[in-house]
Design a protein around this motif. Sequence first.
Motif, PDB file in Angstrom:
ATOM      1  N   ARG A 189      40.519  36.213  32.389  1.00  0.00           N
ATOM      2  CA  ARG A 189      40.560  36.150  33.849  1.00  0.00           C
ATOM      3  C   ARG A 189      41.498  37.205  34.432  1.00  0.00           C
TER       4      ARG A 189
ATOM      5  N   PHE B 257      39.208  43.910  39.518  1.00  0.00           N
ATOM      6  CA  PHE B 257      38.705  43.680  40.879  1.00  0.00           C
ATOM      7  C   PHE B 257      39.682  44.244  41.911  1.00  0.00           C
TER       8      PHE B 257
ATOM      9  N   ALA C 293      29.435  33.374  49.071  1.00  0.00           N
ATOM     10  CA  ALA C 293      29.867  34.556  48.325  1.00  0.00           C
ATOM     11  C   ALA C 293      31.093  34.226  47.474  1.00  0.00           C
ATOM     12  N   ALA C 294      32.031  33.460  48.041  1.00  0.00           N
ATOM     13  CA  ALA C 294      33.233  33.076  47.291  1.00  0.00           C
ATOM     14  C   ALA C 294      32.861  32.217  46.088  1.00  0.00           C
ATOM     15  N   ARG C 295      31.897  31.330  46.259  1.00  0.00           N
ATOM     16  CA  ARG C 295      31.441  30.483  45.155  1.00  0.00           C
ATOM     17  C   ARG C 295      30.859  31.337  44.032  1.00  0.00           C
ATOM     18  N   LYS C 296      30.084  32.365  44.398  1.00  0.00           N
ATOM     19  CA  LYS C 296      29.507  33.267  43.392  1.00  0.00           C
ATOM     20  C   LYS C 296      30.614  34.004  42.643  1.00  0.00           C
ATOM     21  N   MET C 297      31.630  34.467  43.383  1.00  0.00           N
ATOM     22  CA  MET C 297      32.738  35.182  42.754  1.00  0.00           C
ATOM     23  C   MET C 297      33.489  34.276  41.779  1.00  0.00           C
ATOM     24  N   ARG C 298      33.726  33.019  42.171  1.00  0.00           N
ATOM     25  CA  ARG C 298      34.406  32.076  41.271  1.00  0.00           C
ATOM     26  C   ARG C 298      33.569  31.800  40.033  1.00  0.00           C
ATOM     27  N   LYS C 299      32.260  31.701  40.197  1.00  0.00           N
ATOM     28  CA  LYS C 299      31.376  31.441  39.057  1.00  0.00           C
ATOM     29  C   LYS C 299      31.455  32.583  38.051  1.00  0.00           C
ATOM     30  N   VAL C 300      31.454  33.819  38.552  1.00  0.00           N
ATOM     31  CA  VAL C 300      31.577  34.973  37.663  1.00  0.00           C
ATOM     32  C   VAL C 300      32.932  34.929  36.960  1.00  0.00           C
ATOM     33  N   LEU C 301      33.985  34.684  37.696  1.00  0.00           N
ATOM     34  CA  LEU C 301      35.331  34.630  37.127  1.00  0.00           C
ATOM     35  C   LEU C 301      35.437  33.523  36.079  1.00  0.00           C
TER      36      LEU C 301
ATOM     37  N   LEU D  92      40.437  39.927  37.213  1.00  0.00           N
ATOM     38  CA  LEU D  92      41.104  39.993  38.515  1.00  0.00           C
ATOM     39  C   LEU D  92      41.794  41.336  38.724  1.00  0.00           C
TER      40      LEU D  92
END
Length: 129
Positions: A97, A104, A83-91, A101
Amino acid sequence: MTDHEQRPRRRGQGELEALVLEALRAADGPATAGWVQERLGGDLAYTTVITILTRLLEKGAVTRERAGRSFAWTPASDQAGLAARKMRKVLDGERDREAVLASFVTGLGADDERLLRELLGEAGSEGTD
C-alpha cells in the motif's frame, strides 16, 4: 447492411453504468429499471438495464428496495464517492500500500498535491479536540 451504412456505436460497460447512475441521480427518489430504461431513451433492452443495475449493486454503487414484484433503485453515492470507492478497491488489492500511495502522490500535479495536503491537514485536525 451495406458498407456505407453505419451501425450504432456500441457503448462499453463503464459508459452504460455511468448513464444509468446519471439517470438514477436525476430521479426524485428510488426509480424502477423501467423508469431508467425510459429515461435513457428506450434504446437499451430492459434486461440490459437490469444487468447494469445488478452490477452496480454488486459494486456498492446503488441500493435497491422491494417495490411490488420488482425493485426500486437508488444511487448509493455521488460521482466523487463512486470514484473514491474505486480508488480504495484498487488500493485494497495491492500488497504494498505504501508504494502504491507514494507512486500516486508523486504523480500528482502541484494543485492536486496542495489540495491533498489541505485535506489531510483538515482530517488530522478533526481528530484533535
